[in-house]
Design an enzyme around this catalytic site. Structure first.
Site, PDB file in Angstrom:
ATOM      1  CG  ASP A  48      -1.968  -1.065   1.202  1.00 22.26           C
ATOM      2  OD1 ASP A  48      -2.389  -1.437   0.099  1.00 22.26           O
ATOM      3  OD2 ASP A  48      -2.371  -1.528   2.288  1.00 22.26           O
ATOM      4  CE1 TYR A  76       3.724  -6.637   4.513  1.00 19.82           C
ATOM      5  CE2 TYR A  76       3.277  -8.912   5.135  1.00 19.82           C
ATOM      6  CZ  TYR A  76       3.342  -7.919   4.171  1.00 19.82           C
ATOM      7  OH  TYR A  76       3.000  -8.219   2.871  1.00 19.82           O
ATOM      8  CG  ASP A  90      -4.721   2.523   5.361  1.00 21.13           C
ATOM      9  OD1 ASP A  90      -5.725   3.246   5.135  1.00 21.13           O
ATOM     10  OD2 ASP A  90      -3.980   2.104   4.459  1.00 21.13           O
ATOM     11  NE  ARG A 182      -4.754  -1.707   3.544  1.00 20.38           N
ATOM     12  CZ  ARG A 182      -5.756  -1.697   2.663  1.00 20.38           C
ATOM     13  NH1 ARG A 182      -6.864  -1.041   2.927  1.00 20.38           N
ATOM     14  NH2 ARG A 182      -5.654  -2.357   1.526  1.00 20.38           N
TER      15      ARG A 182
END
Length: 234
Positions: A48, A76, A90, A182
């Site tokens: 993203d 992550y 987000d 997310r």
């Protein structure tokens, strides 16, 4: 280096850049360097715009290996904010609902995180690249249209709490292809009987490739000019 025969590059995607913009930037510099108008360049896994971190870029014939890289495990580091949600899960969109979070303890958080390990069902975000009748979900969502996506099965290999400082949580996640961090933030918020959204995300690993192996976009042209490359005249 022979970019037409195929090279694999590791890039640290900058904040607010789209994955597409990174590919375009590299394609421009490579094309200029080897003297061609067009060359195949693709990436193995979208990040993203508000995320940073490891991107694997393939050129030329190496683009055939993109799927191979996409299926490798990813790691992550994510920062979640408890007590509020956003439509995109987000910071791309404004907060739309608020929830109490004072009841959440560190021990409770650790226990909840463990429930996400293994094969889980996850509904992708409406603001995602998933396709509905040939159209990207995020295009529909941004136009205010209703988006209904089906749950997908994915695997969380590891998840751990790195920092507990309510309303902020920092977690490390090791997961399979197709995982939306997310959406994981959304589901963690629900499991904690609150709400949550993502405030920062960094992909720290794809397979064995780590951030320390990556070039920055800003330094790519200088790095490229220092390499011996096979040029092509049209």
């Amino acid at each position: 280096m022979d970019f037409k025969e195929g090279e694999i590059l590791y890039i640290n995607k900058p904040y607010k850049w789209t994955s597409f913009a990174v590919v375009n930037k590299l394609r421009y510099h490579i094309s200029k360097k080897i003297g061609v108008k067009k060359i195949k360049v693709g990436h193995a896994g979208t990040l993203d715009p508000l995320a940073t971190g490891v991107m694997i870029i393939c050129t030329g014939k190496a683009t055939k290996r993109i799927e191979e890289f996409q299926y490798q495990t990813k790691e992550y580091i994510a920062t979640l904010c408890l007590g509020a949600t956003t439509p995109s899960f987000d910071l791309e969109t404004e907060m739309d609902a608020y929830f109490p979070y004072e009841h959440i303890s560190e021990e409770q958080t650790k226990q909840v995180l463990q429930t996400f390990i293994g094969a889980i069902e996850q509904v992708p975000p409406a603001f995602s690249a998933c396709k509905i009748d040939g159209k990207r979900a995020y295009d529909l969502a941004r136009k205010g249209k209703e988006v209904n996506l089906k749950a997908k099965t994915l695997v969380i290999d590891e998840i751990e709490l790195l920092q507990f400082a309510p309303p902020l949580l920092k977690i490390r996640v090791v997961c399979s292809k197709g995982t939306y961090i997310r959406a994981l933030a959304r589901d963690i918020g629900i499991a904690l009987k609150s709400g949550a959204h993502l405030t920062a995300l960094e992909r720290t690993r794809i397979g064995n490739i780590r951030l320390s192996d990556c070039l920055s976009v800003d330094n790519f042209e200088v790095w490229l000019n220092s390499q011996e490359v096979t040029s092509t005249t049209e």
